[in-house]
Design a protein around this motif. Structure first.
Motif, PDB file in Angstrom:
ATOM      1  N   TYR A 111      -3.111  -7.618  -9.230  1.00 42.12           N
ATOM      2  CA  TYR A 111      -3.993  -6.642  -8.733  1.00 42.12           C
ATOM      3  C   TYR A 111      -3.427  -5.130  -8.390  1.00 42.12           C
ATOM      4  O   TYR A 111      -2.700  -5.345  -7.706  1.00 42.12           O
ATOM      5  CB  TYR A 111      -5.000  -7.157  -7.589  1.00 42.12           C
ATOM      6  N   ILE A 112      -4.168  -4.149  -9.066  1.00 47.66           N
ATOM      7  CA  ILE A 112      -3.847  -2.875  -8.716  1.00 47.66           C
ATOM      8  C   ILE A 112      -4.997  -2.073  -8.635  1.00 47.66           C
ATOM      9  O   ILE A 112      -5.941  -2.206  -9.656  1.00 47.66           O
ATOM     10  CB  ILE A 112      -2.708  -2.531  -9.735  1.00 47.66           C
ATOM     11  N   THR A 113      -4.919  -1.147  -7.900  1.00 46.33           N
ATOM     12  CA  THR A 113      -6.036  -0.002  -7.977  1.00 46.33           C
ATOM     13  C   THR A 113      -5.652   1.301  -8.437  1.00 46.33           C
ATOM     14  O   THR A 113      -4.466   1.689  -8.265  1.00 46.33           O
ATOM     15  CB  THR A 113      -6.667   0.237  -6.417  1.00 46.33           C
ATOM     16  N   THR A 147      -1.885  -0.889  -3.792  1.00 47.62           N
ATOM     17  CA  THR A 147      -2.864  -0.088  -3.669  1.00 47.62           C
ATOM     18  C   THR A 147      -2.290   1.410  -3.673  1.00 47.62           C
ATOM     19  O   THR A 147      -1.407   1.722  -3.164  1.00 47.62           O
ATOM     20  CB  THR A 147      -3.413  -0.341  -2.122  1.00 47.62           C
ATOM     21  N   SER A 169       0.221  -7.366  -5.403  1.00 49.15           N
ATOM     22  CA  SER A 169      -0.831  -6.340  -5.319  1.00 49.15           C
ATOM     23  C   SER A 169      -0.210  -4.870  -4.893  1.00 49.15           C
ATOM     24  O   SER A 169       0.316  -4.816  -4.130  1.00 49.15           O
ATOM     25  CB  SER A 169      -2.047  -6.804  -4.719  1.00 49.15           C
ATOM     26  N   THR A 215       0.835  -1.181  -0.017  1.00 46.04           N
ATOM     27  CA  THR A 215       0.075   0.123   0.181  1.00 46.04           C
ATOM     28  C   THR A 215       0.862   1.173   0.026  1.00 46.04           C
ATOM     29  O   THR A 215       1.790   1.460   1.008  1.00 46.04           O
ATOM     30  CB  THR A 215      -0.969   0.104   1.230  1.00 46.04           C
TER      31      THR A 215
END
Length: 198
Positions: free
Chosen positions: A104-106, A83, A81, A55
């Motif tokens: 996964y990535i936002t 964030t 991942s 994150t």
């Protein structure tokens, strides 16, 4: 005795050439640089042995983190991942290139710019959502994302027609229309061959 010494020497050599052990990702793995305005920061790099979920903090030293710099996460093979906080406005060129384990990535709504080849070669990235705020998208941002099966993008966002080259059947041959054969969810898509929205 000679054979024993020989095998010990071979084993020692193999251990020396093994890649560094991946370590769980933390904020301390990130490198920051104060921007020219003196009031915001750019993420400029990451420890390449960092692994798992990361994150990115919204602030650093009391100032907002507004930019992920060019090649900031280049060859961070072990991250699964990432964030990105709402404070980020720009994702630089090749920022996540060859993050081979990234699934996964936002990309938050505040991001206005996604640089060229930003996610190039993210082999196991499965889904991507491009926010409405992303009005400047560089050339080939998602080339060779071979596992990409879900793209969510609104009708006001335009992506370079080669932006998903090398992904599985996302485009029909010779067309700038979306091909839904291997895509789970594509929403109100528009393509701009020039590579930028507006």
């Amino acid at each position: 005795i000679f054979l024993s010494v020989f095998f010990v020497a071979i084993l020692a050599l193999c251990l020396c050439i093994l890649p560094a052990r991946a370590e769980a990702a933390t904020t301390s793995d990130l490198y920051f640089q104060l921007n020219a305005d003196g009031k915001s920061y750019t993420v400029t790099g990451c420890n390449q042995s960092a692994s798992g979920a990361l994150t990115i903090p919204a602030t650093y030293n009391g100032y907002p983190v507004t930019t992920i710099g060019d090649v900031a996460f280049y060859h961070c093979y072990y991250l699964t991942s990432v964030t990105i906080p709402n404070s980020v406005e720009t994702i630089g060129s090749s920022a996540f290139e060859d993050c081979d384990s990234l699934t996964y990535i936002t990309i938050p709504d505040g991001v206005t710019t996604i640089g060229r080849m930003a996610f190039y070669g993210c082999d196991v990235l499965k889904t991507i959502t491009i926010p409405d705020s992303a009005v400047n998208i560089g050339v080939n941002p998602f080339v060779d994302c071979m596992a990409l099966t879900e793209i969510v993008v609104s009708d006001i966002v335009r992506v370079d027609s080669q932006g998903f080259y090398g992904t599985p059947e996302i485009f029909t041959s010779g067309s700038t229309e979306w091909a839904a054969a291997n895509v789970a969810s594509i929403i109100q898509s528009r393509i701009d061959p020039a590579g930028f929205a507006r």
